[in-house]
Design a protein around this motif. Structure first.
Motif, mmCIF file in Angstrom:
data_model
loop_
_atom_site.group_PDB
_atom_site.id
_atom_site.type_symbol
_atom_site.label_atom_id
_atom_site.label_comp_id
_atom_site.label_asym_id
_atom_site.label_seq_id
_atom_site.Cartn_x
_atom_site.Cartn_y
_atom_site.Cartn_z
ATOM 1 N N MET A 91 0.723 -0.757 -0.227
ATOM 2 C CA MET A 91 -0.179 -0.141 0.298
ATOM 3 C C MET A 91 1.034 1.563 0.511
ATOM 4 O O MET A 91 1.140 1.478 1.139
ATOM 5 C CB MET A 91 -0.850 0.220 1.040
ATOM 6 N N LYS A 92 1.238 1.523 -1.149
ATOM 7 C CA LYS A 92 2.256 2.988 -1.271
ATOM 8 C C LYS A 92 1.090 4.015 -1.267
ATOM 9 O O LYS A 92 -0.011 4.696 -1.837
ATOM 10 C CB LYS A 92 3.249 2.371 -2.384
ATOM 11 N N ALA A 93 1.860 5.298 -0.845
ATOM 12 C CA ALA A 93 0.510 6.202 -0.147
ATOM 13 C C ALA A 93 0.777 7.701 -1.904
ATOM 14 O O ALA A 93 1.287 6.822 -2.872
ATOM 15 C CB ALA A 93 1.679 7.082 0.445
ATOM 16 N N ASN A 94 -0.415 7.253 -2.470
ATOM 17 C CA ASN A 94 -0.359 8.154 -3.443
ATOM 18 C C ASN A 94 -1.885 9.721 -3.830
ATOM 19 O O ASN A 94 -2.054 10.160 -4.387
ATOM 20 C CB ASN A 94 -1.293 6.992 -4.426
ATOM 21 N N VAL A 95 -2.045 9.119 -2.344
ATOM 22 C CA VAL A 95 -2.698 10.883 -2.332
ATOM 23 C C VAL A 95 -1.904 12.004 -1.357
ATOM 24 O O VAL A 95 -1.540 11.786 0.016
ATOM 25 C CB VAL A 95 -4.458 10.621 -1.283
ATOM 26 N N GLY A 96 -1.469 13.112 -1.389
ATOM 27 C CA GLY A 96 -1.140 14.031 -0.665
ATOM 28 C C GLY A 96 -1.032 15.336 -1.039
ATOM 29 O O GLY A 96 -2.022 16.222 -1.746
ATOM 30 N N GLY A 97 -0.677 16.204 -0.529
ATOM 31 C CA GLY A 97 -1.098 17.492 -0.349
ATOM 32 C C GLY A 97 -2.617 17.817 0.083
ATOM 33 O O GLY A 97 -3.234 17.656 0.835
ATOM 34 N N ILE A 98 -2.839 19.452 -1.025
ATOM 35 C CA ILE A 98 -3.871 19.719 -1.116
ATOM 36 C C ILE A 98 -5.259 18.291 -1.110
ATOM 37 O O ILE A 98 -5.819 19.072 -0.446
ATOM 38 C CB ILE A 98 -4.638 21.134 -2.551
ATOM 39 N N ASP A 99 -4.800 17.811 -1.754
ATOM 40 C CA ASP A 99 -6.017 16.249 -1.848
ATOM 41 C C ASP A 99 -6.298 15.709 -1.061
ATOM 42 O O ASP A 99 -7.295 15.827 -0.169
ATOM 43 C CB ASP A 99 -5.068 15.520 -3.614
ATOM 44 N N ARG A 100 -4.901 15.715 0.069
ATOM 45 C CA ARG A 100 -5.506 14.788 1.090
ATOM 46 C C ARG A 100 -6.405 15.662 2.181
ATOM 47 O O ARG A 100 -7.211 14.682 2.784
ATOM 48 C CB ARG A 100 -3.913 14.499 1.400
ATOM 49 N N ILE A 101 -5.777 16.787 1.878
ATOM 50 C CA ILE A 101 -6.944 17.325 3.180
ATOM 51 C C ILE A 101 -7.771 17.847 2.807
ATOM 52 O O ILE A 101 -8.525 17.852 3.666
ATOM 53 C CB ILE A 101 -5.669 19.200 3.402
ATOM 54 N N LEU A 102 -8.069 18.301 1.350
ATOM 55 C CA LEU A 102 -9.861 18.486 1.050
ATOM 56 C C LEU A 102 -10.315 17.221 1.012
ATOM 57 O O LEU A 102 -11.694 17.450 1.381
ATOM 58 C CB LEU A 102 -9.592 18.365 -0.814
ATOM 59 N N ARG A 103 -10.037 15.889 1.175
ATOM 60 C CA ARG A 103 -10.331 14.427 1.673
ATOM 61 C C ARG A 103 -10.809 14.749 3.196
ATOM 62 O O ARG A 103 -12.249 14.333 3.190
ATOM 63 C CB ARG A 103 -9.700 13.512 1.374
ATOM 64 N N ILE A 104 -10.144 15.106 4.142
ATOM 65 C CA ILE A 104 -10.342 14.599 5.223
ATOM 66 C C ILE A 104 -11.507 16.204 5.299
ATOM 67 O O ILE A 104 -12.523 15.416 5.769
ATOM 68 C CB ILE A 104 -9.014 15.451 5.827
ATOM 69 N N ILE A 105 -11.587 17.707 4.857
ATOM 70 C CA ILE A 105 -12.542 17.932 5.011
ATOM 71 C C ILE A 105 -13.320 17.726 5.127
ATOM 72 O O ILE A 105 -14.873 17.434 5.552
ATOM 73 C CB ILE A 105 -12.362 19.156 4.688
ATOM 74 N N VAL A 106 -13.713 16.602 3.552
ATOM 75 C CA VAL A 106 -15.029 16.486 3.202
ATOM 76 C C VAL A 106 -15.998 15.441 3.917
ATOM 77 O O VAL A 106 -16.602 15.363 3.794
ATOM 78 C CB VAL A 106 -15.283 16.366 1.448
ATOM 79 N N GLY A 107 -14.669 14.611 4.115
ATOM 80 C CA GLY A 107 -15.146 12.996 4.689
ATOM 81 C C GLY A 107 -15.463 14.095 6.066
ATOM 82 O O GLY A 107 -16.736 13.081 6.273
ATOM 83 N N ILE A 108 -15.170 14.473 6.734
ATOM 84 C CA ILE A 108 -15.958 15.665 8.059
ATOM 85 C C ILE A 108 -16.791 15.643 7.979
ATOM 86 O O ILE A 108 -17.855 15.166 8.749
ATOM 87 C CB ILE A 108 -14.760 16.162 9.116
ATOM 88 N N ALA A 109 -16.872 16.823 6.806
ATOM 89 C CA ALA A 109 -18.095 17.133 7.181
ATOM 90 C C ALA A 109 -19.501 16.703 6.385
ATOM 91 O O ALA A 109 -20.975 17.151 7.159
ATOM 92 C CB ALA A 109 -18.360 18.455 5.012
#
Length: 62
Positions: free
Chosen positions: A1-19
């Protein structure tokens, strides 16, 4: 499982998920809002299975 999500993409995913989860818990969204678990998990683990399938990587090389 190699990391393939980074930067802005990662932050937006976390924010959208929590929202989405918060909106479901407060009753603003119906049960489908629990889909927010997926972007939250992919953001926290920096890994998206779909990205692996289609060959996308938003994580910068270090």
């Amino acid at each position: 499982m190699k990391a393939n999500v980074g930067g802005i993409d990662r932050i937006l995913r976390i924010i959208v998920g929590i929202a989405l989860i918060a909106a479901t818990l407060t009753g603003a969204l119906p049960v489908w809002g629990w889909i927010g678990v997926i972007p939250l998990a992919t953001g926290l683990f920096s890994f998206c299975p779909l990205y692996s399938l289609i060959g996308v990587c938003t994580k910068k090389s270090s």
